[in-house]
Scaffold this motif. Structure first.
Motif, PDB file in Angstrom:
ATOM      1  N   GLU A  74      27.624  96.851 133.829  1.00 22.87           N
ATOM      2  CA  GLU A  74      29.065  97.118 133.852  1.00 22.87           C
ATOM      3  C   GLU A  74      29.518  97.473 135.262  1.00 22.87           C
ATOM      4  N   ALA A  77      29.295  94.163 137.440  1.00 16.42           N
ATOM      5  CA  ALA A  77      30.346  93.184 137.142  1.00 16.42           C
ATOM      6  C   ALA A  77      31.741  93.763 137.354  1.00 16.42           C
ATOM      7  N   GLY A  78      31.837  95.077 137.483  1.00 16.01           N
ATOM      8  CA  GLY A  78      33.144  95.697 137.686  1.00 16.01           C
ATOM      9  C   GLY A  78      33.872  96.018 136.399  1.00 16.01           C
ATOM     10  N   THR A  79      33.305  95.593 135.254  1.00 15.57           N
ATOM     11  CA  THR A  79      33.971  95.856 133.972  1.00 15.57           C
ATOM     12  C   THR A  79      34.018  97.354 133.664  1.00 15.57           C
ATOM     13  N   ILE A  80      33.232  98.133 134.388  1.00 16.32           N
ATOM     14  CA  ILE A  80      33.270  99.588 134.186  1.00 16.32           C
ATOM     15  C   ILE A  80      34.674 100.122 134.472  1.00 16.32           C
ATOM     16  N   GLU A  81      35.382  99.465 135.415  1.00 16.36           N
ATOM     17  CA  GLU A  81      36.754  99.907 135.736  1.00 16.36           C
ATOM     18  C   GLU A  81      37.653  99.744 134.513  1.00 16.36           C
ATOM     19  N   LEU A  82      37.400  98.682 133.759  1.00 15.72           N
ATOM     20  CA  LEU A  82      38.168  98.445 132.534  1.00 15.72           C
ATOM     21  C   LEU A  82      37.898  99.567 131.526  1.00 15.72           C
ATOM     22  N   LEU A  83      36.611  99.846 131.297  1.00 13.87           N
ATOM     23  CA  LEU A  83      36.236 100.868 130.310  1.00 13.87           C
ATOM     24  C   LEU A  83      36.739 102.250 130.714  1.00 13.87           C
ATOM     25  N   LEU A  84      36.590 102.553 132.004  1.00 15.33           N
ATOM     26  CA  LEU A  84      36.925 103.906 132.452  1.00 15.33           C
ATOM     27  C   LEU A  84      38.428 104.104 132.629  1.00 15.33           C
ATOM     28  N   THR A  85      39.227 103.045 132.459  1.00 17.11           N
ATOM     29  CA  THR A  85      40.677 103.231 132.495  1.00 17.11           C
ATOM     30  C   THR A  85      41.296 103.027 131.112  1.00 17.11           C
ATOM     31  N   MET A  86      40.442 102.924 130.103  1.00 14.50           N
ATOM     32  CA  MET A  86      40.925 102.892 128.723  1.00 14.50           C
ATOM     33  C   MET A  86      41.210 104.338 128.287  1.00 14.50           C
ATOM     34  N   ARG A  89      37.382 108.963 126.329  1.00 13.09           N
ATOM     35  CA  ARG A  89      36.583 109.833 127.192  1.00 13.09           C
ATOM     36  C   ARG A  89      35.363 109.085 127.698  1.00 13.09           C
ATOM     37  N   SER A 237      30.757 108.270 139.138  1.00 14.68           N
ATOM     38  CA  SER A 237      30.796 106.913 139.687  1.00 14.68           C
ATOM     39  C   SER A 237      32.234 106.434 139.860  1.00 14.68           C
ATOM     40  N   ARG A 238      33.190 107.204 139.337  1.00 21.08           N
ATOM     41  CA  ARG A 238      34.579 106.910 139.662  1.00 21.08           C
ATOM     42  C   ARG A 238      34.746 107.071 141.158  1.00 21.08           C
ATOM     43  N   GLN A 239      35.692 106.322 141.716  1.00 18.70           N
ATOM     44  CA  GLN A 239      35.763 106.331 143.173  1.00 18.70           C
ATOM     45  C   GLN A 239      36.505 107.537 143.734  1.00 18.70           C
TER      46      GLN A 239
ATOM     47  N   TYR B  19      38.004 108.744 151.556  1.00 24.34           N
ATOM     48  CA  TYR B  19      36.695 108.186 151.212  1.00 24.34           C
ATOM     49  C   TYR B  19      35.759 108.650 152.324  1.00 24.34           C
ATOM     50  N   THR B  56      45.613 105.129 137.301  1.00 24.70           N
ATOM     51  CA  THR B  56      44.918 104.772 136.070  1.00 24.70           C
ATOM     52  C   THR B  56      43.711 105.674 135.817  1.00 24.70           C
ATOM     53  N   TYR B  58      40.935 105.739 137.576  1.00 18.45           N
ATOM     54  CA  TYR B  58      39.623 105.231 137.982  1.00 18.45           C
ATOM     55  C   TYR B  58      39.139 105.905 139.253  1.00 18.45           C
ATOM     56  N   ALA B  59      40.087 106.336 140.070  1.00 20.67           N
ATOM     57  CA  ALA B  59      39.720 107.096 141.261  1.00 20.67           C
ATOM     58  C   ALA B  59      40.385 108.462 141.157  1.00 20.67           C
ATOM     59  N   VAL B  78      43.337 110.863 129.082  1.00 20.26           N
ATOM     60  CA  VAL B  78      43.385 109.999 127.894  1.00 20.26           C
ATOM     61  C   VAL B  78      44.835 109.762 127.466  1.00 20.26           C
ATOM     62  N   ARG B  81      46.710 107.546 130.022  1.00 20.93           N
ATOM     63  CA  ARG B  81      46.316 106.136 129.986  1.00 20.93           C
ATOM     64  C   ARG B  81      46.846 105.400 128.765  1.00 20.93           C
ATOM     65  N   PRO B  92      37.903  92.030 136.315  1.00 21.46           N
ATOM     66  CA  PRO B  92      36.583  91.783 135.743  1.00 21.46           C
ATOM     67  C   PRO B  92      36.685  91.606 134.228  1.00 21.46           C
ATOM     68  N   ARG B 110      41.534 100.407 121.897  1.00 20.61           N
ATOM     69  CA  ARG B 110      42.876 100.982 122.006  1.00 20.61           C
ATOM     70  C   ARG B 110      43.371 101.524 120.673  1.00 20.61           C
TER      71      ARG B 110
END
Ligand SMILES: Nc1ncnc2c1ncn2[C@@H]1O[C@H](COP(=O)(O)OP(=O)(O)OP(=O)(O)O)[C@@H](O)[C@H]1O
Ligand SMILES: [Mg+2]
Lengths: 239, 322
Positions: A74, A77-86, A89, A237-239, B19, B56, B58-59, B78, B81, B92, B110
């Protein structure tokens, strides 16, 4: 349907959609079949003991092999960004992946049941078969697999590289497997601590057919610790 | 939804992101009210994606705050989002899944109720023009269709806010137009913030433009204002009426004398006997007065065209680092 089961379902489906699934399961069944029956040909006697002696080592290898790609892929492939922005938790992602691997292991174990039954049949001819250790053994294997999966999942969360995930997972699982064998070199007080930390020690207890809460607590704690670490690594691992 | 009514859809306050020792955002502050379509511009590395990743969740930001629909994205990620649909820059996707499976998966995560799920997926598939693709593996789709899948994923739960990071990058001109129309349609009901390098895209879809450079806001205005506040330039070509040659100085003096005109320069032309001028103006459009004075001085206006300040010009001026 909850997010956890959605993630688990997706993972299980993707596993069974790849040829690697069948190779992995095939090798697993071959090896466990060999462990079940090799004594039959050597000494003319079949027992579960040989299988339950060697199965933990089998899981030391197969658990990290199952988990290595779960999070590393994940991230790659970068799909982790998708999961972690859903709107879920981080722990839901981890539980979903964990559940998927546990279900796959359970399927693998289910497929070895015919072996156990045929061994039981062979034994039942002259004496009655003792089901206690068999049930205990399978339960123990599932608990052990859960803790190995949790450790392997953490290893998989550490980098984007599956191979790194596999090797770290393998080393971790092996360490928790082997630790009680080092106890003989240590003073008794230390030795019992190491024994308590050993996955294999608790497994032998359960496989004897005796269910002790201490053994259960050990497996639940190790699994919990692995999942907690995974969740924290994922969060960082979030940026 | 748990959105606080009355709060702006996006509220970013004094946002800073480091960063390591590199500062990607330095004190970014802006608000986006409900229903607005905002173009988010800036050169490579300006911090657009970083801002979107913070919104979002992510960061995580280094300091400052970001809220979506009145919900702080750090305090209650949560809930925040739930209001967001997000198309990431790299979009991706799970390559081995079919489009239908993928949208099913997103709907389950969702928590779209089962009885509404299939209807909603059908709507979104139709809206994004994915009708013929639902049974295909995502890994086999062209870039344009992948982008549509990403968009379908983002609007599936009918979110109030869409965060689109370069939604048309890498698409062919036809696809760009189609995706742009789709975004414009969505923007009629929803709040949209989209980053892009294609400035005409913003002119056609957004009612407001935010330009950032090196992590700081450098412009915040409507596309019209950003392209018109500068005044502009006219290219004027005049010719003699009946053979008497024109005097360059005389014409130049005449043009400079017009009240709207700020500067007049000679401009190379190829027409025999005619003269060309580049006329800069700052206020009102001077074309009418140019025409009238040329006629009054008994000359012929061969050509006159207006050069607009483009968003590109403004963009370059605001974000060039020299
Ligand atoms: N994970 C990261 N680690 C270190 N630096 C990063 C990271 N992500 C972004 N940056 C840096 O932060 C700055 C802003 O990046 P960002 O991706 O937000 O820019 P952008 O405006 O989206 O640019 P582009 O138009 O190229 O997409 C860049 O200089 C980038 O190198
Ligand atoms: Mg970007």
């Amino acid at each position: 349907m909850s997010a956890v089961t959605a993630i688990a379902k997706r993972e299980i489906r993707s596993f069974f959609n790849s040829p690697m699934a069948y190779i992995t399961l095939g090798v697993f069944l071959l090896l466990s079949g060999y462990f079940y029956f090799n004594t039959l040909f050597l000494v003319g006697q079949a027992s579960l003991r040989e299988f339950f002696n060697l199965a933990p080592l089998l899981f030391v290898v197969f658990a990290p092999a199952l988990t290595m790609r779960l999070l590393a892929e994940e991230r790659k492939a970068g799909t982790i960004e998708l999961l972690l922005t859903m709107p879920i938790r981080d722990s839901h992602v981890v539980f979903g992946k964990f559940l998927a691997a546990l279900v796959i292991v359970a399927i693998g174990l289910l497929l070895t049941l015919p072996y156990a039954l045929s061994v039981a049949n062979l034994t039942a001819n002259n004496s009655s078969f003792d089901w206690g250790p068999a049930v205990g053994g399978y339960l123990g294997l599932l608990l052990m697999a859960a803790s190995f999966i949790a450790l392997g999942l953490w290893a998989s969360s550490l980098s984007r590289n599956q191979i790194v995930g596999f090797i770290i997972g393998l080393l971790l699982c092996f360490a928790f497997y082997i630790i009680d064998r080092t106890a003989v070199f240590l003073p008794a007080s230390m030795g019992s601590v190491f024994e308590f930390l050993s996955v294999d020690y608790h497994f032998r207890n359960i496989a004897r057919g005796v269910l002790d809460t201490r053994d259960l607590i050990f497996y639940f704690s190790l699994t919990g610790a692995g999942l907690l670490l995974t969740t924290r690594t994922l969060a960082s691992s979030r940026q | 939804m748990s959105a606080t009514s009355g709060a702006p859809m996006i509220e970013v306050r004094d946002l800073t992101k480091n960063y390591g020792s590199f500062t990607a955002l330095q004190g970014l502050t802006f608000q986006v009210p409900k229903g607005q379509v905002v173009g988010f511009l800036g050169p490579n590395g300006a911090g657009k994606s970083t801002t979107m990743k913070i919104l979002t969740g992510y960061a995580g930001q280094t300091s400052g705050s970001a809220a979506v629909a009145g919900i702080d994205v750090q305090a209650d990620p949560v809930a925040a989002r739930q209001n967001i649909g997000y198309l990431t820059e790299s979009n991706p996707l799970y390559e081995e899944m079919m489009v239908k499976e993928y949208l099913d998966f997103i709907a389950e995560i969702r928590k779209i109720p089962t009885d509404r799920k299939s209807v909603r997926i059908k709507e979104v598939v139709e809206r994004c023009g994915l009708g013929n693709m639902i049974g295909k593996d995502i890994g086999h789709l062209s870039k344009g269709y992948r982008q549509r899948v990403g968009l379908a994923q983002a609007i599936l739960h009918d979110p109030d806010l869409l965060i689109l990071d370069e939604p048309t990058s890498g698409l062919d001109p036809n696809q760009i137009v189609e995706i742009r129309n789709l975004i414009r349609e969505i923007g009629e009901e929803k709040t949209v913030i989209m980053s892009t390098h294609i400035l005409s895209e913003v002119q056609n879809t957004a009612s407001r433009v935010l330009i950032i450079n090196e992590g700081k806001l450098v412009a915040d205005d409507s596309p019209e204002n950003l392209t018109h506040e500068e005044g502009g330039t006219l290219y004027v070509v005049v010719a003699p009426k009946n053979g008497t040659p024109l005097e360059h100085n005389m014409v130049e003096r005449m043009l400079t004398g017009l009240p709207e005109v700020s500067q007049v320069n000679a401009h190379e032309i190829t027409d025999e006997g005619a003269l060309g001028f580049k006329v800069r103006y700052s206020g009102e459009d001077p074309r009418r007065s140019v025409f009238e004075s040329v006629v009054k001085e008994n000359m012929v206006l061969l050509e006159m065209r207006r050069h607009h300040v483009s968003l590109e010009d403004t963009f370059r001026k605001l974000t060039s680092n020299d």
